[in-house]
Design a protein around this motif. Structure first.
Motif, PDB file in Angstrom:
ATOM      1  N   ARG A  16       0.827  -1.220   0.000  1.00 39.52           N
ATOM      2  CA  ARG A  16       0.000   0.000   0.000  1.00 39.52           C
ATOM      3  C   ARG A  16       0.854   1.259   0.000  1.00 39.52           C
ATOM      4  N   THR A  17       2.023   1.203   0.624  1.00 36.44           N
ATOM      5  CA  THR A  17       2.884   2.384   0.702  1.00 36.44           C
ATOM      6  C   THR A  17       3.837   2.484  -0.481  1.00 36.44           C
ATOM      7  N   GLY A  18       3.669   1.598  -1.445  1.00 32.04           N
ATOM      8  CA  GLY A  18       4.481   1.672  -2.653  1.00 32.04           C
ATOM      9  C   GLY A  18       5.775   0.894  -2.588  1.00 32.04           C
ATOM     10  N   GLY A  19       5.972   0.149  -1.513  1.00 32.76           N
ATOM     11  CA  GLY A  19       7.189  -0.649  -1.389  1.00 32.76           C
ATOM     12  C   GLY A  19       7.080  -1.961  -2.151  1.00 32.76           C
ATOM     13  N   THR A  66      14.472   0.755   5.361  1.00 33.11           N
ATOM     14  CA  THR A  66      13.428   0.952   4.357  1.00 33.11           C
ATOM     15  C   THR A  66      12.047   0.664   4.940  1.00 33.11           C
ATOM     16  N   LEU A  67      11.917  -0.448   5.669  1.00 23.44           N
ATOM     17  CA  LEU A  67      10.636  -0.799   6.278  1.00 23.44           C
ATOM     18  C   LEU A  67      10.206   0.244   7.311  1.00 23.44           C
ATOM     19  N   THR A  68      11.180   0.847   7.990  1.00 25.58           N
ATOM     20  CA  THR A  68      10.886   1.925   8.939  1.00 25.58           C
ATOM     21  C   THR A  68      10.411   3.171   8.189  1.00 25.58           C
ATOM     22  N   GLU A  69      11.120   3.541   7.132  1.00 27.73           N
ATOM     23  CA  GLU A  69      10.735   4.718   6.336  1.00 27.73           C
ATOM     24  C   GLU A  69       9.343   4.558   5.731  1.00 27.73           C
ATOM     25  N   LEU A  70       8.991   3.336   5.353  1.00 32.26           N
ATOM     26  CA  LEU A  70       7.683   3.076   4.758  1.00 32.26           C
ATOM     27  C   LEU A  70       6.572   2.933   5.802  1.00 32.26           C
ATOM     28  N   VAL A  72       6.142   0.500   8.011  1.00 32.97           N
ATOM     29  CA  VAL A  72       5.728  -0.875   8.289  1.00 32.97           C
ATOM     30  C   VAL A  72       6.195  -1.304   9.679  1.00 32.97           C
ATOM     31  N   ILE A  73       7.389  -0.891  10.050  1.00 35.81           N
ATOM     32  CA  ILE A  73       7.947  -1.177  11.372  1.00 35.81           C
ATOM     33  C   ILE A  73       8.455   0.130  11.967  1.00 35.81           C
ATOM     34  N   SER A  74       8.765   0.102  13.235  1.00 31.82           N
ATOM     35  CA  SER A  74       9.427   1.234  13.872  1.00 31.82           C
ATOM     36  C   SER A  74      10.417   0.686  14.882  1.00 31.82           C
ATOM     37  N   HIS A  75      11.255   1.578  15.374  1.00 36.32           N
ATOM     38  CA  HIS A  75      12.225   1.135  16.366  1.00 36.32           C
ATOM     39  C   HIS A  75      12.185   2.059  17.574  1.00 36.32           C
ATOM     40  N   VAL A  76      12.671   1.528  18.677  1.00 36.87           N
ATOM     41  CA  VAL A  76      12.743   2.252  19.937  1.00 36.87           C
ATOM     42  C   VAL A  76      14.163   2.129  20.437  1.00 36.87           C
ATOM     43  N   HIS A  77      14.738   3.244  20.863  1.00 39.13           N
ATOM     44  CA  HIS A  77      16.070   3.221  21.459  1.00 39.13           C
ATOM     45  C   HIS A  77      15.942   2.849  22.927  1.00 39.13           C
ATOM     46  N   LEU A  78      16.664   1.829  23.311  1.00 40.21           N
ATOM     47  CA  LEU A  78      16.667   1.413  24.710  1.00 40.21           C
ATOM     48  C   LEU A  78      17.862   2.065  25.398  1.00 40.21           C
ATOM     49  N   ASP A  79      18.558   1.339  26.215  1.00 39.97           N
ATOM     50  CA  ASP A  79      19.696   1.881  26.935  1.00 39.97           C
ATOM     51  C   ASP A  79      20.900   2.079  26.023  1.00 39.97           C
ATOM     52  N   HIS A  80      21.570   3.175  26.167  1.00 41.13           N
ATOM     53  CA  HIS A  80      22.839   3.464  25.490  1.00 41.13           C
ATOM     54  C   HIS A  80      22.797   3.230  23.983  1.00 41.13           C
ATOM     55  N   GLY A  81      21.699   3.620  23.356  1.00 43.49           N
ATOM     56  CA  GLY A  81      21.624   3.579  21.913  1.00 43.49           C
ATOM     57  C   GLY A  81      21.160   2.278  21.291  1.00 43.49           C
ATOM     58  N   THR A  88       4.459  -1.462  13.477  1.00 42.92           N
ATOM     59  CA  THR A  88       3.930  -0.154  13.856  1.00 42.92           C
ATOM     60  C   THR A  88       2.585  -0.212  14.568  1.00 42.92           C
ATOM     61  N   ASP A  89       1.890  -1.319  14.476  1.00 40.24           N
ATOM     62  CA  ASP A  89       0.616  -1.395  15.189  1.00 40.24           C
ATOM     63  C   ASP A  89       0.798  -1.669  16.686  1.00 40.24           C
TER      64      ASP A  89
END
Length: 145
Positions: A16-19, A66-70, A72-81, A88-89
């Motif tokens: 759907r996001t064109g990927g 790429t999946l983050t930019e689109l 579809v997924i995201s990330h979280v910084h935990l301790d020290h990077g 994403t849901d």
């Protein structure tokens, strides 16, 4: 907990996001499911390498980006990077113990209560965040006494 339907849903979102749906992207998405609950890029790469040793770590990182930019997924910084990835849901904020590194989530109701209290007191509105909240887990609190 995530399951194989998350991979299917993520592939639909990717389309759907064109990927493009590539073999590497399928492998990375499946690795995100298999390496739960809080997989790092290295965890994902390890899972991908187990089924496709020819896929290089740089390909895994590019695919995660790429999946983050689109969206579809995201990330979280935990301790020290250190970063962990999730679909994403999954909108639950993360907590990370500063002593032992245990990672947990804040449920939606608790987060809404905290978010409202902070907004009322300061005018600032919390979002679930790109960073985990630092805390001490119950076991580490008991160790400290």
């Amino acid at each position: 907990m995530v399951d194989s339907t998350d991979v299917s849903d993520a592939l639909d979102q990717l389309r759907r996001t064109g990927g493009r749906v590539t073999h590497q992207r399928r492998l990375v998405l499946q690795a995100l499911v298999d390496a739960q609950p809080h997989p790092s890029a290295e965890d994902v790469a390890e899972h991908v390498a187990a089924v496709a040793p020819d896929v290089h770590m740089s390909t895994v990182y590019r695919t995660l980006n790429t999946l983050t930019e689109l969206g579809v997924i995201s990330h979280v910084h935990l301790d020290h990077g250190r970063s962990v990835y999730h679909f994403t849901d999954d909108v639950r904020p993360h907590l990370v113990c500063g002593r032992c590194g245990r990672v947990d989530h804040v449920d939606a109701e608790t987060f809404a209560t905290v978010r409202h209290a902070i907004e009322s007191a300061t005018g600032f509105r919390l979002d679930r965040g790109h960073f985990a909240w630092s805390a001490n887990c119950p076991a580490c609190q008991a160790d400290v006494g």
